[in-house]
Design a protein around this motif. Structure first.
Motif, PDB file in Angstrom:
ATOM      1  N   ASP A   1     -50.448 -18.354   7.325  1.00  0.00           N
ATOM      2  CA  ASP A   1     -51.374 -18.610   5.925  1.00  0.00           C
ATOM      3  C   ASP A   1     -50.588 -18.210   5.001  1.00  0.00           C
ATOM      4  O   ASP A   1     -51.319 -18.388   4.523  1.00  0.00           O
ATOM      5  CB  ASP A   1     -51.946 -17.423   6.842  1.00  0.00           C
ATOM      6  CG  ASP A   1     -53.059 -17.228   7.997  1.00  0.00           C
ATOM      7  OD1 ASP A   1     -53.666 -17.980   8.146  1.00  0.00           O
ATOM      8  OD2 ASP A   1     -53.328 -16.388   8.460  1.00  0.00           O
TER       9      ASP A   1
ATOM     10  N   TRP B   1     -49.901 -19.848   1.497  1.00  0.00           N
ATOM     11  CA  TRP B   1     -50.828 -19.905   0.291  1.00  0.00           C
ATOM     12  C   TRP B   1     -51.027 -21.337   0.115  1.00  0.00           C
ATOM     13  O   TRP B   1     -49.436 -22.376  -0.289  1.00  0.00           O
ATOM     14  CB  TRP B   1     -49.993 -19.387  -0.959  1.00  0.00           C
ATOM     15  CG  TRP B   1     -51.152 -19.794  -2.383  1.00  0.00           C
ATOM     16  CD1 TRP B   1     -50.322 -20.666  -3.885  1.00  0.00           C
ATOM     17  CD2 TRP B   1     -52.111 -18.860  -2.589  1.00  0.00           C
ATOM     18  NE1 TRP B   1     -51.840 -20.907  -4.483  1.00  0.00           N
ATOM     19  CE2 TRP B   1     -52.784 -19.325  -4.108  1.00  0.00           C
ATOM     20  CE3 TRP B   1     -53.508 -18.481  -1.780  1.00  0.00           C
ATOM     21  CZ2 TRP B   1     -53.257 -19.419  -4.402  1.00  0.00           C
ATOM     22  CZ3 TRP B   1     -54.477 -18.262  -2.479  1.00  0.00           C
ATOM     23  CH2 TRP B   1     -54.472 -18.377  -3.681  1.00  0.00           C
TER      24      TRP B   1
ATOM     25  N   ASP C   1     -55.600 -11.520  -1.987  1.00  0.00           N
ATOM     26  CA  ASP C   1     -54.982 -12.330  -0.491  1.00  0.00           C
ATOM     27  C   ASP C   1     -54.686 -14.200  -1.750  1.00  0.00           C
ATOM     28  O   ASP C   1     -54.357 -14.345  -1.146  1.00  0.00           O
ATOM     29  CB  ASP C   1     -56.190 -13.060   0.114  1.00  0.00           C
ATOM     30  CG  ASP C   1     -56.925 -12.180   1.129  1.00  0.00           C
ATOM     31  OD1 ASP C   1     -57.760 -12.317   1.440  1.00  0.00           O
ATOM     32  OD2 ASP C   1     -55.789 -11.251   1.262  1.00  0.00           O
ATOM     33  N   GLY C   2     -54.975 -13.514  -3.072  1.00  0.00           N
ATOM     34  CA  GLY C   2     -54.865 -14.799  -3.907  1.00  0.00           C
ATOM     35  C   GLY C   2     -53.385 -14.547  -4.397  1.00  0.00           C
ATOM     36  O   GLY C   2     -53.089 -15.739  -4.577  1.00  0.00           O
TER      37      GLY C   2
ATOM     38  N   HIS D   1     -49.498 -14.536  -4.874  1.00  0.00           N
ATOM     39  CA  HIS D   1     -48.779 -16.054  -4.159  1.00  0.00           C
ATOM     40  C   HIS D   1     -47.640 -15.640  -3.171  1.00  0.00           C
ATOM     41  O   HIS D   1     -46.825 -16.699  -2.727  1.00  0.00           O
ATOM     42  CB  HIS D   1     -48.877 -16.845  -5.611  1.00  0.00           C
ATOM     43  CG  HIS D   1     -47.975 -18.038  -5.599  1.00  0.00           C
ATOM     44  ND1 HIS D   1     -48.847 -19.481  -6.319  1.00  0.00           N
ATOM     45  CD2 HIS D   1     -47.353 -18.670  -4.851  1.00  0.00           C
ATOM     46  CE1 HIS D   1     -48.492 -20.367  -5.680  1.00  0.00           C
ATOM     47  NE2 HIS D   1     -47.744 -20.172  -5.256  1.00  0.00           N
TER      48      HIS D   1
ATOM     49  N   ARG E   1     -57.216 -16.982   3.908  1.00  0.00           N
ATOM     50  CA  ARG E   1     -56.905 -18.309   2.977  1.00  0.00           C
ATOM     51  C   ARG E   1     -58.126 -19.267   3.143  1.00  0.00           C
ATOM     52  O   ARG E   1     -59.115 -19.571   4.030  1.00  0.00           O
ATOM     53  CB  ARG E   1     -55.750 -19.252   4.043  1.00  0.00           C
ATOM     54  CG  ARG E   1     -54.147 -18.712   3.032  1.00  0.00           C
ATOM     55  CD  ARG E   1     -54.083 -18.259   2.044  1.00  0.00           C
ATOM     56  NE  ARG E   1     -52.926 -17.493   2.045  1.00  0.00           N
ATOM     57  CZ  ARG E   1     -52.705 -16.664   1.027  1.00  0.00           C
ATOM     58  NH1 ARG E   1     -53.575 -16.350  -0.292  1.00  0.00           N
ATOM     59  NH2 ARG E   1     -51.349 -15.961   0.752  1.00  0.00           N
TER      60      ARG E   1
ATOM     61  N   CYS F   1     -60.445 -20.161  -2.634  1.00  0.00           N
ATOM     62  CA  CYS F   1     -59.265 -19.718  -3.589  1.00  0.00           C
ATOM     63  C   CYS F   1     -60.121 -19.406  -5.123  1.00  0.00           C
ATOM     64  O   CYS F   1     -60.329 -18.719  -5.973  1.00  0.00           O
ATOM     65  CB  CYS F   1     -58.105 -19.804  -3.889  1.00  0.00           C
ATOM     66  SG  CYS F   1     -57.071 -19.299  -1.808  1.00  0.00           S
TER      67      CYS F   1
END
Lengths: 117, 117, 117, 117
Positions: free
Chosen positions: A56, A58, B10-11, B13, B26, B88
């Motif tokens: 998972d 980015w 989650d966002g 990096h 994601r 995202c």
């Protein structure tokens, strides 16, 4: 003269059976190990992409990595195309105008595929 | 509210450790299996390219096959990019103008990589 | 024989002064009017793009139109490249191995530019 | 609120009549002069290509110049696409999920055109 004829036979468009491969002198044959090494590295990079998706990672990071693999593949394409012009096309030009025309038509359509037109 | 914060986390990096992967959502997570299947097929195609070189196959034929692999990879890139914008970036826009700007800058530079500018 | 020599002179990499242009036989010379017509159409399309921006047209519609112009330009590139291989490179191959090598190196770097590597 | 409604109207896919253009706020509107200047420069470059063909210039030199024009056009494309995401798509996301979906579908197909898939 014999060489020319042999090189003509090599120029045939049919796949060469594995057993005969040793005799074929393709345009890239001298750099064969180099192409195999590059493709093997690319294969590893594609496995790396699978791990990135699995983990998972980015999206933009994966996209960056895909671009790097794509570029490596296009380097292989352009290398093969140039090797081909350097050997098979030059041989065809030296053989006859008819062979030259056929070889150049094939190069033209190969360039279109690489550029994606 | 909790969702928003989670989605923010989650966002980030940084790569997500394997063990935590299940929790990450994601942009492509829903289609993860599809991406893995496509990359696995691409890996097989790259092995096929190695066999073609090994067997001294005709250069233009190999180039044609490389173009097909390149295109498959770019389909993966564009798919991931769109999934990323869909999830995202949309999340970032809904969070705050600052998050939106950061997300859109990242998208801009990712698009440039895919187009190779 | 005379032709070969003339064609050698043409192969020089320096720009030809306007007044002498009539004498030059480039690879694309036979299709010169066709290239001029295509480029003139492309020029009109670029002016059309300016009108679209002027009129505040919808971005994706402009992008679609830009892609169409880009493709038309790449068709010109690939056409010129193939004409070049067909005439100047073939001439060089027939002249000497040294000329052939120089011509093929130039083709290789031109292909890299078209593919943007 | 009024802004949102206006921006919705602007988002309609139909061309805006010249007389009304002043009222439209497209994604690129703020950078309109910049895009017009770049396209005007590109138009001049295309005229330069015609002169090169007219003067029988060396094919690889023309191809190099075509690549430079192509790249300038793709910069315009990617710029417009990013401006579009920055404004129209963000507006759509803020309006409603339905508007967001429609806007993102359009972005996806526009990205495919730029990448030429």
């Amino acid at each position: 003269m014999t060489t020319v004829t042999t090189s003509h036979a090599d120029g045939e468009h049919t796949p060469i059976p594995r057993g005969k491969a040793r005799r074929a002198i393709r345009g890239y044959a001298s750099g064969k190990d180099d192409y195999l090494a590059r493709l093997s590295k690319i294969e590893g990079q594609v496995r790396g992409l699978q791990r990135m998706v699995e983990d998972d990672r980015w999206c933009p990071d994966i996209v960056t990595q895909v671009s790097s693999v794509t570029r490596a593949l296009q380097e292989v394409s352009v290398g093969l195309l140039n090797d081909h012009i350097h050997s098979c096309v030059v041989d065809a030009v030296r053989r006859s105008a008819t062979d030259a025309d056929a070889a150049l038509d094939e190069v033209a359509s190969t360039i279109r595929q690489v550029v994606r037109l």
